[in-house]
Enzyme design. Sequence first.
Site, PDB file in Angstrom:
ATOM      1  N   LYS A   1       0.868  -1.197  -0.112  1.00  0.00           N
ATOM      2  CA  LYS A   1      -0.016   0.006   0.065  1.00  0.00           C
ATOM      3  C   LYS A   1       0.787   1.291   0.119  1.00  0.00           C
ATOM      4  CE  LYS A   1      -4.020  -2.116   2.401  1.00  0.00           C
ATOM      5  NZ  LYS A   1      -5.084  -1.869   3.514  1.00  0.00           N
TER       6      LYS A   1
ATOM      7  N   PHE B   1     -16.103   5.654   5.960  1.00  0.00           N
ATOM      8  CA  PHE B   1     -14.587   5.812   5.632  1.00  0.00           C
ATOM      9  C   PHE B   1     -14.079   5.486   4.189  1.00  0.00           C
ATOM     10  CE2 PHE B   1     -13.761   1.177   6.370  1.00  0.00           C
ATOM     11  CZ  PHE B   1     -14.701   1.008   7.169  1.00  0.00           C
TER      12      PHE B   1
ATOM     13  N   ARG C   1      -1.757 -14.405   5.061  1.00  0.00           N
ATOM     14  CA  ARG C   1      -2.584 -13.686   5.983  1.00  0.00           C
ATOM     15  C   ARG C   1      -2.033 -13.656   7.540  1.00  0.00           C
ATOM     16  NH1 ARG C   1      -6.948 -10.252   4.507  1.00  0.00           N
ATOM     17  NH2 ARG C   1      -8.260 -10.767   6.632  1.00  0.00           N
TER      18      ARG C   1
ATOM     19  N   THR D   1      -6.063  -6.668  10.550  1.00  0.00           N
ATOM     20  CA  THR D   1      -6.316  -5.291   9.940  1.00  0.00           C
ATOM     21  C   THR D   1      -5.827  -4.282  10.780  1.00  0.00           C
ATOM     22  OG1 THR D   1      -8.422  -6.237   9.174  1.00  0.00           O
ATOM     23  CG2 THR D   1      -8.076  -3.907   8.774  1.00  0.00           C
TER      24      THR D   1
ATOM     25  N   ARG E   1       2.267  -5.954   9.567  1.00  0.00           N
ATOM     26  CA  ARG E   1       1.265  -4.910   9.907  1.00  0.00           C
ATOM     27  C   ARG E   1       1.725  -4.361  11.257  1.00  0.00           C
ATOM     28  NH1 ARG E   1      -4.468  -6.772   7.770  1.00  0.00           N
ATOM     29  NH2 ARG E   1      -4.443  -5.534   5.545  1.00  0.00           N
TER      30      ARG E   1
ATOM     31  N   ASN F   1      -2.137   0.359   6.990  1.00  0.00           N
ATOM     32  CA  ASN F   1      -1.713  -0.758   7.734  1.00  0.00           C
ATOM     33  C   ASN F   1      -0.496  -1.797   6.686  1.00  0.00           C
ATOM     34  OD1 ASN F   1      -3.661  -1.563   5.806  1.00  0.00           O
ATOM     35  ND2 ASN F   1      -4.835  -2.709   7.410  1.00  0.00           N
TER      36      ASN F   1
ATOM     37  N   HIS G   1      -2.154  -5.286   1.748  1.00  0.00           N
ATOM     38  CA  HIS G   1      -3.315  -6.116   1.525  1.00  0.00           C
ATOM     39  C   HIS G   1      -3.127  -7.447   1.062  1.00  0.00           C
ATOM     40  CE1 HIS G   1      -7.133  -7.787  -0.048  1.00  0.00           C
ATOM     41  NE2 HIS G   1      -6.194  -8.178  -1.079  1.00  0.00           N
TER      42      HIS G   1
HETATM   43  P1  TYD Z   1     -10.724  -5.253   5.395  1.00  0.00           P
HETATM   44  O1  TYD Z   1     -11.283  -5.997   4.278  1.00  0.00           O
HETATM   45  O2  TYD Z   1     -11.787  -5.419   6.327  1.00  0.00           O
HETATM   46  O3  TYD Z   1      -9.603  -5.776   6.044  1.00  0.00           O
HETATM   47  P2  TYD Z   1      -8.159  -6.475   5.571  1.00  0.00           P
HETATM   48  O4  TYD Z   1      -7.424  -5.514   4.817  1.00  0.00           O
HETATM   49  O5  TYD Z   1      -7.459  -6.834   7.060  1.00  0.00           O
HETATM   50  O6  TYD Z   1      -8.650  -7.758   4.911  1.00  0.00           O
HETATM   51  O7  TYD Z   1     -10.419  -3.822   5.153  1.00  0.00           O
HETATM   52  C1  TYD Z   1      -9.917  -3.443   3.862  1.00  0.00           C
HETATM   53  C2  TYD Z   1      -9.159  -2.249   4.236  1.00  0.00           C
HETATM   54  O8  TYD Z   1      -9.945  -1.108   4.491  1.00  0.00           O
HETATM   55  C3  TYD Z   1      -8.376  -2.412   5.458  1.00  0.00           C
HETATM   56  O9  TYD Z   1      -7.009  -2.967   5.430  1.00  0.00           O
HETATM   57  C4  TYD Z   1      -8.095  -0.906   6.006  1.00  0.00           C
HETATM   58  C5  TYD Z   1      -9.400  -0.049   5.799  1.00  0.00           C
HETATM   59  N1  TYD Z   1     -10.109  -0.156   7.041  1.00  0.00           N
HETATM   60  C6  TYD Z   1     -10.275   1.102   7.256  1.00  0.00           C
HETATM   61  O10 TYD Z   1      -9.615   2.136   6.850  1.00  0.00           O
HETATM   62  N2  TYD Z   1     -10.902   1.254   8.871  1.00  0.00           N
HETATM   63  C7  TYD Z   1     -11.729   0.208   8.835  1.00  0.00           C
HETATM   64  O11 TYD Z   1     -12.361   0.563  10.100  1.00  0.00           O
HETATM   65  C8  TYD Z   1     -11.809  -1.060   8.367  1.00  0.00           C
HETATM   66  C9  TYD Z   1     -12.396  -2.379   8.692  1.00  0.00           C
HETATM   67  C10 TYD Z   1     -11.008  -1.125   7.032  1.00  0.00           C
END
Ligand code: TYD
Length: 132
Positions: A9, A57, A85, A91, A102, A112, A115
């Site tokens: 990212k 967001f 993962r 996350t 992360r 973070n 992805h």
């Molecule tokens: P998600 O698919 O829930 O998590 P992951 O990336 O761990 O599979 O969310 C996608 C991305 O969206 C996450 O990496 C960062 C962003 N995000 C936020 O900014 N705030 C939040 O509350 C959530 C749940 C996600």
Amino acid sequence: MEKTLIIVKPDAVEKNLIGSILNFFETKNFEIIQLEMMALSDEMLNEHYHHLTDKPFFPEIVEFMQSLPVVVATLQADNAVEKVRNLVGVTDPSEAEEGTLRKIHGTDVMHNVIHASDSVDNARAEIKRFFG
Ligand code: TYD
């Protein structure tokens, strides 16, 4: 052999972490089989984060993910989806396990670092989305 997709990212790109993140996976015996730096379009992000488009967001996520080009890669290994993962961590970096990418490099839930596909089916769809 299983495939999974990662996206380095913009926060990681800005911190000059592209090489060390790719190296992190290479030294753990993941094979990089596709690799490209690209600017993510609105269309790509709407599809990729379709489960989040209703969230307040979501526009911020799009803005962040378009703030710099990202690095998209397909990694291959036995059980690659679950292994990646686990190495990426949950996350929110503050809740991620010690030693995960992360936890080591993340700033907050949005910034973070990386992805990673969360299932074999999503990995297949994401690889198609980004590499055709
Ligand atoms: P998600 O698919 O829930 O998590 P992951 O990336 O761990 O599979 O969310 C996608 C991305 O969206 C996450 O990496 C960062 C962003 N995000 C936020 O900014 N705030 C939040 O509350 C959530 C749940 C996600």
